[in-house]
Each structure stands twice: as C-alpha cells, then as structure tokens.
Motif scaffolding. Sequence first.
Motif, PDB file in Angstrom:
ATOM      1  N   PHE A 356       0.836  -1.197   0.000  1.00 56.19           N
ATOM      2  CA  PHE A 356       0.000   0.000   0.000  1.00 56.19           C
ATOM      3  C   PHE A 356       0.876   1.255   0.000  1.00 56.19           C
ATOM      4  O   PHE A 356       0.612   2.221  -0.713  1.00 56.19           O
ATOM      5  N   LEU A 357       1.916   1.219   0.810  1.00 58.73           N
ATOM      6  CA  LEU A 357       2.810   2.364   0.870  1.00 58.73           C
ATOM      7  C   LEU A 357       3.638   2.482  -0.404  1.00 58.73           C
ATOM      8  O   LEU A 357       3.938   3.588  -0.861  1.00 58.73           O
ATOM      9  N   LEU A 358       4.003   1.352  -0.972  1.00 58.01           N
ATOM     10  CA  LEU A 358       4.812   1.357  -2.187  1.00 58.01           C
ATOM     11  C   LEU A 358       4.046   1.956  -3.360  1.00 58.01           C
ATOM     12  O   LEU A 358       4.552   2.841  -4.063  1.00 58.01           O
ATOM     13  N   PHE A 359       2.805   1.502  -3.577  1.00 57.53           N
ATOM     14  CA  PHE A 359       2.031   1.938  -4.742  1.00 57.53           C
ATOM     15  C   PHE A 359       1.127   3.140  -4.440  1.00 57.53           C
ATOM     16  O   PHE A 359       1.250   4.184  -5.084  1.00 57.53           O
ATOM     17  N   ASP A 360       0.225   2.991  -3.473  1.00 61.33           N
ATOM     18  CA  ASP A 360      -0.653   4.120  -3.143  1.00 61.33           C
ATOM     19  C   ASP A 360       0.156   5.317  -2.648  1.00 61.33           C
ATOM     20  O   ASP A 360      -0.175   6.469  -2.934  1.00 61.33           O
ATOM     21  N   GLY A 361       1.210   5.038  -1.886  1.00 58.66           N
ATOM     22  CA  GLY A 361       2.049   6.120  -1.389  1.00 58.66           C
ATOM     23  C   GLY A 361       2.703   6.878  -2.525  1.00 58.66           C
ATOM     24  O   GLY A 361       2.684   8.109  -2.567  1.00 58.66           O
ATOM     25  N   ALA A 362       3.275   6.142  -3.471  1.00 59.40           N
ATOM     26  CA  ALA A 362       3.920   6.789  -4.613  1.00 59.40           C
ATOM     27  C   ALA A 362       2.908   7.564  -5.441  1.00 59.40           C
ATOM     28  O   ALA A 362       3.213   8.649  -5.960  1.00 59.40           O
ATOM     29  N   TYR A 363       1.695   7.019  -5.580  1.00 63.63           N
ATOM     30  CA  TYR A 363       0.639   7.724  -6.326  1.00 63.63           C
ATOM     31  C   TYR A 363       0.298   9.038  -5.631  1.00 63.63           C
ATOM     32  O   TYR A 363       0.225  10.097  -6.254  1.00 63.63           O
ATOM     33  N   ASN A 364       0.081   8.977  -4.333  1.00 65.55           N
ATOM     34  CA  ASN A 364      -0.280  10.187  -3.581  1.00 65.55           C
ATOM     35  C   ASN A 364       0.834  11.220  -3.616  1.00 65.55           C
ATOM     36  O   ASN A 364       0.588  12.418  -3.747  1.00 65.55           O
ATOM     37  N   CYS A 365       2.074  10.745  -3.462  1.00 67.21           N
ATOM     38  CA  CYS A 365       3.213  11.662  -3.492  1.00 67.21           C
ATOM     39  C   CYS A 365       3.284  12.369  -4.843  1.00 67.21           C
ATOM     40  O   CYS A 365       3.492  13.584  -4.918  1.00 67.21           O
ATOM     41  N   THR A 366       3.073  11.614  -5.915  1.00 69.45           N
ATOM     42  CA  THR A 366       3.088  12.191  -7.259  1.00 69.45           C
ATOM     43  C   THR A 366       1.916  13.142  -7.455  1.00 69.45           C
ATOM     44  O   THR A 366       2.080  14.246  -7.975  1.00 69.45           O
ATOM     45  N   ALA A 367       0.727  12.719  -7.012  1.00 66.14           N
ATOM     46  CA  ALA A 367      -0.474  13.528  -7.201  1.00 66.14           C
ATOM     47  C   ALA A 367      -0.412  14.847  -6.445  1.00 66.14           C
ATOM     48  O   ALA A 367      -1.073  15.818  -6.817  1.00 66.14           O
ATOM     49  N   GLN A 368       0.380  14.893  -5.392  1.00 64.40           N
ATOM     50  CA  GLN A 368       0.545  16.118  -4.621  1.00 64.40           C
ATOM     51  C   GLN A 368       1.693  16.981  -5.148  1.00 64.40           C
ATOM     52  O   GLN A 368       1.971  18.049  -4.595  1.00 64.40           O
ATOM     53  N   GLY A 369       2.357  16.514  -6.206  1.00 61.07           N
ATOM     54  CA  GLY A 369       3.466  17.269  -6.769  1.00 61.07           C
ATOM     55  C   GLY A 369       4.698  17.257  -5.905  1.00 61.07           C
ATOM     56  O   GLY A 369       5.509  18.191  -5.951  1.00 61.07           O
ATOM     57  N   ARG A 370       4.904  16.191  -5.131  1.00 64.77           N
ATOM     58  CA  ARG A 370       6.002  16.148  -4.164  1.00 64.77           C
ATOM     59  C   ARG A 370       7.076  15.129  -4.522  1.00 64.77           C
ATOM     60  O   ARG A 370       7.885  14.741  -3.688  1.00 64.77           O
ATOM     61  N   VAL A 371       7.121  14.715  -5.769  1.00 65.62           N
ATOM     62  CA  VAL A 371       8.063  13.664  -6.163  1.00 65.62           C
ATOM     63  C   VAL A 371       9.496  14.043  -5.841  1.00 65.62           C
ATOM     64  O   VAL A 371      10.290  13.211  -5.398  1.00 65.62           O
ATOM     65  N   ASP A 372       9.857  15.285  -6.072  1.00 68.49           N
ATOM     66  CA  ASP A 372      11.232  15.725  -5.836  1.00 68.49           C
ATOM     67  C   ASP A 372      11.411  16.396  -4.474  1.00 68.49           C
ATOM     68  O   ASP A 372      12.462  16.982  -4.191  1.00 68.49           O
ATOM     69  N   SER A 373      10.396  16.316  -3.639  1.00 65.58           N
ATOM     70  CA  SER A 373      10.455  16.972  -2.338  1.00 65.58           C
ATOM     71  C   SER A 373      11.344  16.202  -1.372  1.00 65.58           C
ATOM     72  O   SER A 373      11.386  14.977  -1.383  1.00 65.58           O
ATOM     73  N   GLU A 374      12.054  16.922  -0.525  1.00 60.10           N
ATOM     74  CA  GLU A 374      12.842  16.289   0.534  1.00 60.10           C
ATOM     75  C   GLU A 374      12.003  16.082   1.789  1.00 60.10           C
ATOM     76  O   GLU A 374      12.468  15.520   2.773  1.00 60.10           O
ATOM     77  N   ASP A 375      10.767  16.557   1.752  1.00 58.46           N
ATOM     78  CA  ASP A 375       9.851  16.407   2.880  1.00 58.46           C
ATOM     79  C   ASP A 375       9.195  15.037   2.794  1.00 58.46           C
ATOM     80  O   ASP A 375       8.140  14.872   2.204  1.00 58.46           O
ATOM     81  N   LEU A 376       9.857  14.034   3.376  1.00 56.53           N
ATOM     82  CA  LEU A 376       9.388  12.656   3.246  1.00 56.53           C
ATOM     83  C   LEU A 376       8.276  12.304   4.223  1.00 56.53           C
ATOM     84  O   LEU A 376       7.640  11.264   4.084  1.00 56.53           O
ATOM     85  N   LEU A 377       8.023  13.140   5.197  1.00 57.71           N
ATOM     86  CA  LEU A 377       7.038  12.814   6.220  1.00 57.71           C
ATOM     87  C   LEU A 377       6.289  14.069   6.654  1.00 57.71           C
ATOM     88  O   LEU A 377       6.901  15.115   6.868  1.00 57.71           O
ATOM     89  N   ARG A 378       4.967  13.943   6.759  1.00 54.53           N
ATOM     90  CA  ARG A 378       4.141  15.012   7.302  1.00 54.53           C
ATOM     91  C   ARG A 378       3.288  14.431   8.423  1.00 54.53           C
ATOM     92  O   ARG A 378       2.675  13.377   8.250  1.00 54.53           O
ATOM     93  N   ILE A 379       3.260  15.123   9.559  1.00 52.49           N
ATOM     94  CA  ILE A 379       2.532  14.648  10.728  1.00 52.49           C
ATOM     95  C   ILE A 379       1.410  15.624  11.030  1.00 52.49           C
ATOM     96  O   ILE A 379       1.643  16.813  11.210  1.00 52.49           O
TER      97      ILE A 379
END
Length: 476
Positions: A356-379
């Motif tokens: 779930f984290l591998l696929f859905d996580g990558a999808y969400n990260c991409t969809a938020q425009g954060r692929v190149d972001s160094e911000d790997l975690l938001r709490i």
Amino acid sequence: MMLVDSVRNPGVSDYLNDPTTGWNHTTPVCSDSTKCCLQGEAWSTCYLRLGRGLSGADCTSVDDQTCTWDNAISPYLAPSIAPQVRYVIKSIYGVHDFFSSYFKALQYATTQTALIITPITNTIDPNKQTSIASSIVLFALGIGFAFTTAPTAAEALLKWSEAAKHSAQTFAIGLQQAPGVARAMWPTGDEASKTFQIAQLDTELSQASKNISAMLDRGLELLMTDVPTFVSFAQRGDYCGNGTVDINEKLDHLDVALRTYITSESLKQNGWYARPLGVSTEEQYQSMLTTQSPAEKSCNGWTLHGCTVDFKEIKNRIWWSSSTGQQYSLEHKGDQTILPSALLPMLTSQEWANMFLLFDGAYNCTAQGRVDSEDLLRISYDGSLDTSCISRLPMQRQCGSQCPQLLGDGSCPFGFAASCETQNPGGHDWGPDNSTDPATQGAGGEQPSPSVPAPAPTHTGVKTYGPKPGWTLHGR
C-alpha cells in the motif's frame, strides 16, 4: 526547596513553564545543589535531584543506567505540590524508558532489514548501481515506529499489541507537538549526506547501533534540557502512567518504512516504474484476471503487430489496492533481468515493502506534486501521518494518455513513461471505447468505463478528474 507551591493549573504545561509561576522560571541557578539548579545542568537532572531529595539520576541519554524509576520523593515538599512533582518525575522516567526501549527495538529491526538486502540486490539491482544516503537510512529506520500509524500500514500492525499501537500513536503525536525533537534526531551535514551502495547496506546496518544511539540521544537530550520541548512532547500524560507506552524489543515490521524506501529506491534507480490504470471494484479486478477481454480474444492466434502480447504476463504484473481501488501495472524501461509478473509477487511474499505504501504512497506523493520533495514525512495534529513520499517508485502514464490527476494549477504531475516523439501515441487499442466488459477494466492500462460505476480514489487536497466518456487508455 524551589518547587513552587503557587501553581495556577494542575497541568504539566502551566506547572513547569508558566512564565510567572512555572518551575522553569522560578528556580534559581546557583552553586547550592540542595536549593538550586547548577550552572549548565539539564533541567531534568536538577528536577530529579530537588524532587527526590537525592542526586545521581541522569536521564539525558538512552543508555544511562542511573535513570530508574522509583516512587520516592523528597519529604520536604509541600503536600500541595507533591502529586505534581511525582507526575513530572514519572514523566521524565517514562520518556527516558520509551527512548531506551525504542533503541533496543531499532537494534533488532536492523537485523531484520539486513536479511533482505542481498535478495533485493540480486533481484532488482544486480549491477549494484543503486546508491542511498546515510541520512535517509537513519531517518527511515528511526521514523519506523511513528510510520506504522499510517492507515495504509494497517496490515503491518495486525500482530502488534494494543500497547505497541498506543505507543506508536503517542510518539507520532509527540513529534508533531514538539517538531524540534524530530529535527534534532535526524542528522544533517557532510557525514549524514554520505552515500553508499544499497548492496553495502547490510554492513552499514551491522554497525548502526552507534548511529541509532546518537540519533535517539539527540532527541532525548533536547527533551531533557529544554522544558518547553518536554512539555509539548509529554503534555498529554501518556508517559506518566495515564496510558501504556511499551515497546517489545523484538517488534516485527518496525523497519517497514526502511524496507519500503530501500525497495522503491532500488526499483527507481534500475528503470522500474508503476503505471496507474484507474479505479475498479475488487469484482472487476478479479474478473479481469480470470476472463478473456475482447481484445485478448481477437489477438489470440495472430502474430500481426500488436498481437504478439502475453496477456497472462500483463495481468500478473497488476496490483490492486483494496484501500483506494486503484490498479497499478509494474513496468520496466529497457532490458530487464526479471519479468514484472515474477517480481511483483516477490515484493509481497518476501516482505520487501508494504504494498500500500509502495504503490498508493507513490501515487499520492506524485499527485501532490512532491516527487522531488525532501519532505518525506508530514505529521498531522492528531498524530496521523502522510508517509506517501517514503516510496520513491516513479508513477508514469502511457504516452498520449489522460492525466490520472491534475494539480490545483491544472498541470499534470504524472510524466510519460517514454518520449511521445519516439512512440506511437496510444499504441494498439486493446478494447473498444466505452466497453462495459468488466474483464477489460484495468487490463492493458484501461480506465474503468463510465458505464461501470467505481469509487474515485480519495487523495486529500488534490482534485480528482475521472475518466471521460468514450476515452480509454491504450495498451502497450
């Protein structure tokens, strides 16, 4: 004795840090250790000495053997403040005990991660070209406990005790309330940015104990030397006995964040990516796996261009998320040493990553425009985490296909898997437009037909654009 009696609020925040009456602002610094804090002394060390009437306790590092809880407090305390003194003392011990237990659990987690390095390298990275930064390894390992509170990591928690789940939630909320602790724990600078090949990670992990201890010490030292940070981290009361904060030293799946990161980074650096195929129900997904689509039937027995297709292999490279309903096709650019249909089940059976984290996580990260972001975690405030960008697996679309999701400015964060200048846009059409055959849903990268209702993926904060009537995503 300077443990003041004039406490306006029984809460630890006002008691310790009120600017007028708080202990932190009313206790003097002098050379008399029976009445004052000593110059340069950690507030927690001072507090334990004055509150217990005994010296010698130091809770500023994870391996300090002098930080051991007992119920004794100074007999000279005013009865009106004795309960609060005991509360704070127990919170100090509780926070230290948590970090010490976490240290032992992370040591065990490194041994579990080390077991998968060689298989991952041999399978995904046979040329040993994948490099990784020391800081990311330490971050992904250290954040593992809080990471597992993410909803998509739920299956990793099925065998956890309620105490362990509560501890993870408590730690996550503490990091959000006191972000300085997180900043202190994860390193910066030249040493932290040192890179090495993933193939060498098992050696790095075998020597990680010192780095893990130093990482946790940085966070613990900040808590024990800065009252406002301690108050923010511990003010909910979980560390003083109001809740159970306990970590089993051999806690499985504590390394789930690190495993997911290592696997996704290896996939990325070796030409692998995932293609989102659209949303479907589980019934549609299962039907696609077991039923021949019209395109598959029409292709059987033909060797014309576009019909030399191994439909079974293509189907078996597709993973369906029970969380979002999204289907993903695991793909590879250029030559490959293993078929996607063979690699996909290995990712799950060998527990190289949380799917779930591998696929859905990558999808969400991409969809938020954060692929190149160094911000790997938001709490978030309630302790829930956005761990999407831990997965570095690229999400790309077929040349000529519609964007799965647009950003707020109308741009598409999902790039094309190959240059449209060197590829026939659309390629071979594997199925008729507006097909209502569930067997075609997801096969070959088609979106669910508008005539077959399916729930839209829920990706917070990003507008969702569903498939348009008459449009299908063409096959390979």
